[in-house]
Design a protein around this motif. Structure first.
Motif, PDB file in Angstrom:
ATOM      1  N   ASP A 165      -2.727  -3.550   2.073  1.00  0.00           N
ATOM      2  CA  ASP A 165      -1.754  -4.461   2.672  1.00  0.00           C
ATOM      3  C   ASP A 165      -0.487  -4.523   1.825  1.00  0.00           C
ATOM      4  O   ASP A 165       0.632  -4.498   2.357  1.00  0.00           O
ATOM      5  CB  ASP A 165      -2.370  -5.855   2.794  1.00  0.00           C
ATOM      6  CG  ASP A 165      -1.410  -6.847   3.438  1.00  0.00           C
ATOM      7  OD1 ASP A 165      -1.025  -6.628   4.599  1.00  0.00           O
ATOM      8  OD2 ASP A 165      -1.043  -7.841   2.776  1.00  0.00           O
ATOM      9  N   GLN A 166      -0.646  -4.572   0.510  1.00  0.00           N
ATOM     10  CA  GLN A 166       0.512  -4.622  -0.371  1.00  0.00           C
ATOM     11  C   GLN A 166       1.308  -3.318  -0.311  1.00  0.00           C
ATOM     12  O   GLN A 166       2.539  -3.324  -0.339  1.00  0.00           O
ATOM     13  CB  GLN A 166       0.059  -4.888  -1.809  1.00  0.00           C
ATOM     14  CG  GLN A 166       1.187  -5.180  -2.781  1.00  0.00           C
ATOM     15  CD  GLN A 166       1.951  -6.441  -2.425  1.00  0.00           C
ATOM     16  OE1 GLN A 166       3.181  -6.465  -2.492  1.00  0.00           O
ATOM     17  NE2 GLN A 166       1.249  -7.486  -2.022  1.00  0.00           N
ATOM     18  N   ARG A 168       1.534  -1.388   2.316  1.00  0.00           N
ATOM     19  CA  ARG A 168       2.268  -1.406   3.589  1.00  0.00           C
ATOM     20  C   ARG A 168       3.511  -2.270   3.479  1.00  0.00           C
ATOM     21  O   ARG A 168       4.578  -1.911   3.982  1.00  0.00           O
ATOM     22  CB  ARG A 168       1.359  -1.919   4.711  1.00  0.00           C
ATOM     23  CG  ARG A 168       0.407  -0.867   5.269  1.00  0.00           C
ATOM     24  CD  ARG A 168      -0.217  -1.335   6.563  1.00  0.00           C
ATOM     25  NE  ARG A 168      -1.043  -2.519   6.342  1.00  0.00           N
ATOM     26  CZ  ARG A 168      -2.338  -2.478   6.049  1.00  0.00           C
ATOM     27  NH1 ARG A 168      -2.955  -1.310   5.943  1.00  0.00           N
ATOM     28  NH2 ARG A 168      -3.028  -3.582   5.876  1.00  0.00           N
ATOM     29  N   GLN A 169       3.391  -3.423   2.823  1.00  0.00           N
ATOM     30  CA  GLN A 169       4.537  -4.313   2.690  1.00  0.00           C
ATOM     31  C   GLN A 169       5.675  -3.651   1.911  1.00  0.00           C
ATOM     32  O   GLN A 169       6.848  -3.922   2.156  1.00  0.00           O
ATOM     33  CB  GLN A 169       4.107  -5.610   1.998  1.00  0.00           C
ATOM     34  CG  GLN A 169       3.213  -6.500   2.842  1.00  0.00           C
ATOM     35  CD  GLN A 169       2.879  -7.806   2.164  1.00  0.00           C
ATOM     36  OE1 GLN A 169       3.675  -8.335   1.380  1.00  0.00           O
ATOM     37  NE2 GLN A 169       1.702  -8.346   2.432  1.00  0.00           N
ATOM     38  N   ARG A 170       5.312  -2.798   0.981  1.00  0.00           N
ATOM     39  CA  ARG A 170       6.334  -2.126   0.164  1.00  0.00           C
ATOM     40  C   ARG A 170       6.708  -0.749   0.709  1.00  0.00           C
ATOM     41  O   ARG A 170       7.443  -0.008   0.069  1.00  0.00           O
ATOM     42  CB  ARG A 170       5.846  -1.998  -1.279  1.00  0.00           C
ATOM     43  CG  ARG A 170       5.516  -3.330  -1.920  1.00  0.00           C
ATOM     44  CD  ARG A 170       5.333  -3.191  -3.402  1.00  0.00           C
ATOM     45  NE  ARG A 170       4.820  -4.407  -4.005  1.00  0.00           N
ATOM     46  CZ  ARG A 170       4.761  -4.617  -5.311  1.00  0.00           C
ATOM     47  NH1 ARG A 170       5.174  -3.680  -6.136  1.00  0.00           N
ATOM     48  NH2 ARG A 170       4.263  -5.740  -5.791  1.00  0.00           N
ATOM     49  N   ASN A 171       6.150  -0.431   1.862  1.00  0.00           N
ATOM     50  CA  ASN A 171       6.455   0.848   2.519  1.00  0.00           C
ATOM     51  C   ASN A 171       6.118   2.038   1.622  1.00  0.00           C
ATOM     52  O   ASN A 171       6.885   2.997   1.510  1.00  0.00           O
ATOM     53  CB  ASN A 171       7.938   0.897   2.927  1.00  0.00           C
ATOM     54  CG  ASN A 171       8.202   1.966   3.972  1.00  0.00           C
ATOM     55  OD1 ASN A 171       7.316   2.328   4.744  1.00  0.00           O
ATOM     56  ND2 ASN A 171       9.419   2.478   3.995  1.00  0.00           N
TER      57      ASN A 171
END
Length: 346
Positions: A165-166, A168-171
């Motif tokens: 998830d982290q 994904r948040q940071r691409n």
């Protein structure tokens, strides 16, 4: 030998594909590279007898097997179309052109290794010809990505879902079937470490391990081996430079980084939260400001190891916090100026 032949036809140059971006490239299935024509008619396609050495043909050869996971025209696009072949102009051999093409291929970022071989290939009438072979070894591709504890008997301290998830948040993405990108791998390691630090695992180590898949060529299994290490527990917080207020008073202002106490099994206090220290430092500064120390500042704590638990799962630490109290200010005279419609006394 599987090869690609390059010529001087201007129409081919006009239809060349756009340059792909290496980090986001998704590689198609392998394809056999085909290419260089060698069936020149010796009676009709011979260069003038007094010609200098000619650039007869350029070839691409892939290793360890002669297959490319990138469309062969992609590489051909970055080679200068200056070889001599049927219906093309006779082109003198120029080493500078070859070196320039070498540089362009390397800068694509798709290769682990690249070398050039120049082979003498004279024409039937004796004119020297040069066949230039670009040997390419493409980078490995990621086929499997996973996260594992360094000790198989241990469990991960941070859930895989939280890591993903982290990311994904940071691409940040490690794409399957894409070339291995060491810069992206380092970013993933950084994210995993940050998440462990947030949970008090200051001494975690993350090692990316690349293993070739059995029976596969240049396909790897990428595993992030995670050793969380001991969890940092705060045994004591001491302040250096404080004179107006004692350590106990300042410790009372802390919210996230309190020393461990008998209530910690309920409140989870005592675990060092590095990412929350700025918030705690702000609370101590505000305490000073409210007491008249308008220039008080609280710095980053120095971490001192006190001891490890017998099982090695906890490490007790002391936080030594620098404090600059600054002078205490008192209000001497309070004035309001510039008022016309409202009296200052009011």
């Amino acid at each position: 030998m599987a090869v690609v032949c390059l010529g001087l036809a201007s129409s081919a140059a006009a239809q060349t594909p756009p340059r792909p971006t290496a980090p986001s490239l998704t590689v198609p299935p392998p394809q056999q590279v085909t290419g260089c024509a060698t069936s020149e008619d010796p009676t009709s396609r011979l260069p003038p007898a007094d010609s200098p050495p000619l650039y007869r043909c350029a070839e691409l050869q892939f290793h360890p097997v002669n297959e490319s996971f990138v469309d062969g025209t992609t590489y051909a696009h970055y080679l200068s179309p200056r070889s001599s072949r049927l219906n093309a102009t006779w082109v003198p051999f120029d080493e500078k052109v070859i070196l320039g093409d070498f540089d362009k291929l390397w800068r694509l970022g798709y290769l682990d290794n690249l070398w050039v071989e120049v082979v003498d290939d004279p024409y039937p009438n004796g004119v020297p010809g040069k066949r230039v072979i670009f040997h390419l070894e493409e980078r490995a591709r990621v086929k499997v990505v996973d996260y594992a504890p360094a000790d198989p008997e241990e469990k991960l301290k941070v859930d895989v879902s939280k890591i993903e998830d982290q990311l994904r948040q940071r691409n940040i993405t490690v794409r399957l079937d894409s070339f291995v990108d060491d810069a992206t791998i380092r970013r993933v390691v950084g994210v995993i470490r940050e998440l462990h630090i947030e949970d008090g695992y200051l001494y975690s180590t993350i090692e990316p391990v690349k293993r070739e898949l059995a029976g596969q060529v240049k396909l790897i299994h990428l595993t992030f081996n995670i050793d969380a290490g001991p969890k940092a527990q705060i045994a004591e917080v001491v302040f250096d430079g404080n004179e107006a207020y004692d350590d106990g008073k300042l410790r009372g202002q802390l919210k996230e980084n309190k020393p461990r106490s008998w209530l910690s099994f309920i409140t989870s206090a005592g675990t060092y939260k590095e990412t929350k220290w700025e918030d705690d430092a702000q609370l101590v500064q505000e305490f000073y400001w409210n007491k008249g120390h308008a220039r008080a500042r609280v710095g980053q704590p120095q971490i001192e190891v006190v001891r490890d638990s017998d099982d090695g799962k906890k490490r007790w630490i002391r936080l030594r916090v620098p404090v600059d109290e600054g002078p205490k200010y008192n209000v001497g005279k309070f004035e309001i100026t510039g008022t016309e419609t409202v009296k200052p006394e009011f």
